[in-house]
Scaffold this active site. Sequence first.
Site, PDB file in Angstrom:
ATOM      1  N   LYS A 142       0.843  -1.192   0.000  1.00  0.00           N
ATOM      2  CA  LYS A 142       0.000   0.000   0.000  1.00  0.00           C
ATOM      3  C   LYS A 142       0.882   1.247   0.000  1.00  0.00           C
ATOM      4  O   LYS A 142       2.086   1.190   0.262  1.00  0.00           O
ATOM      5  CB  LYS A 142      -0.921  -0.003   1.225  1.00  0.00           C
ATOM      6  CG  LYS A 142      -0.197   0.063   2.555  1.00  0.00           C
ATOM      7  CD  LYS A 142      -1.177   0.042   3.721  1.00  0.00           C
ATOM      8  CE  LYS A 142      -0.426   0.121   5.044  1.00  0.00           C
ATOM      9  NZ  LYS A 142      -1.335   0.195   6.206  1.00  0.00           N
ATOM     10  N   TYR A 145      16.864  29.699   7.142  1.00  0.00           N
ATOM     11  CA  TYR A 145      15.662  30.432   7.526  1.00  0.00           C
ATOM     12  C   TYR A 145      15.523  30.532   9.039  1.00  0.00           C
ATOM     13  O   TYR A 145      15.775  29.574   9.777  1.00  0.00           O
ATOM     14  CB  TYR A 145      14.422  29.737   6.968  1.00  0.00           C
ATOM     15  CG  TYR A 145      14.171  29.980   5.497  1.00  0.00           C
ATOM     16  CD1 TYR A 145      13.992  31.258   4.993  1.00  0.00           C
ATOM     17  CD2 TYR A 145      14.089  28.899   4.615  1.00  0.00           C
ATOM     18  CE1 TYR A 145      13.743  31.481   3.648  1.00  0.00           C
ATOM     19  CE2 TYR A 145      13.835  29.099   3.261  1.00  0.00           C
ATOM     20  CZ  TYR A 145      13.662  30.391   2.791  1.00  0.00           C
ATOM     21  OH  TYR A 145      13.414  30.592   1.453  1.00  0.00           O
TER      22      TYR A 145
END
Length: 358
Positions: free
Chosen positions: A35, A255
């Site tokens: 999956k 950042y």
Amino acid sequence: MSRKVRADIHLDAIVHNYRLAKAQAPGARAVAVVKANAYGHGAVPVARRLAAEVDAFGVACIEEALELRAAGITQPVVLLEGFFDADELPVIAREGFWPALHSEHQLEWLEQASLPQAIPVWLKVDTGMHRLGFEPEVVPAMVARLRDCSSVSDVLLMTHFACSDEPEHGMTEVQLARFSKLIDELGLAASLSNSAAVMAWPEAYRQWLRPGVMLYGATPFEQSNAVADQLQPAMTLSSEIIAVREVPAGETVGYGATYRCDKPSRIGTVAMGYGDGYPRHARTGTPVVVEGQRTALVGRVSMDMLTVDLTDLPQAGVGSRVELWGGQLPVSDVARWCDTIPYTLLTCLTPRVPRFYD
């Protein structure tokens, strides 16, 4: 290809890991869970490589199952979340899918259906996780209804453990006792063992195993485990250094200026970011491997880049290979620094990262 980000998928490692799972319970069959695009590894290539020896595949939904059929996969496919609409049932019967059955409305749809051929059903029992499944006390009645249903050819019982990745947790014994009582009463084949149970709970072995994350060489455990230690990593995520900066002591990187150099530092910029699926919340100190040596991420991860400390790696420079996880750096080590689990890192890798298969 110019940008050097890549995920190398080692299909032989996945075969090894599947065989390792089956070796824990000789005589049992195993559903190879593919999956979520085989946990980010590519469902079709993985299924094709396993097809020669796998007993069945496991997916979340019919869309994933149909992708396997379109690729020529002929083995049974277990729909682990069952069916979401009654209109799926004729397709399930035609394609030879085996649906999980977890709710009354699904059973009613099945009883009302007129199918071209009867289908096996995996009846899900809620033994304590309280996510999907029937309460144990109503399961005998559900089994009786399924046996009376012309659309059903066979019934298998299944459940899912909440804490099997924590061997000291008592919840698994509770769930196992509740489920074993039903098996003794009903005499049906059963499936309990996810990856953690395959590796740590031999008491849970029944006719079917369900190895998932272990197929991809990742351990669900925080501590060492004798079986998990034999897994082979199935993905190497890597990139390259694209720039190097000499940063003075006291200056910040990235950042938010969250990282400040405590000494003159040599900082490498890597072409890899959260746009590729590398977690933005990876902390300063998260390990990476540059030219075969461990160093650490510094500063915040940005969309397309991250920065690493090269101060003690004078041989590293532009073009140096960087492993984000793989054979030199287990994905579970990275996950711990990111306050998450290997499943998340593997499944969140984006399509922007090309997969290469060997």
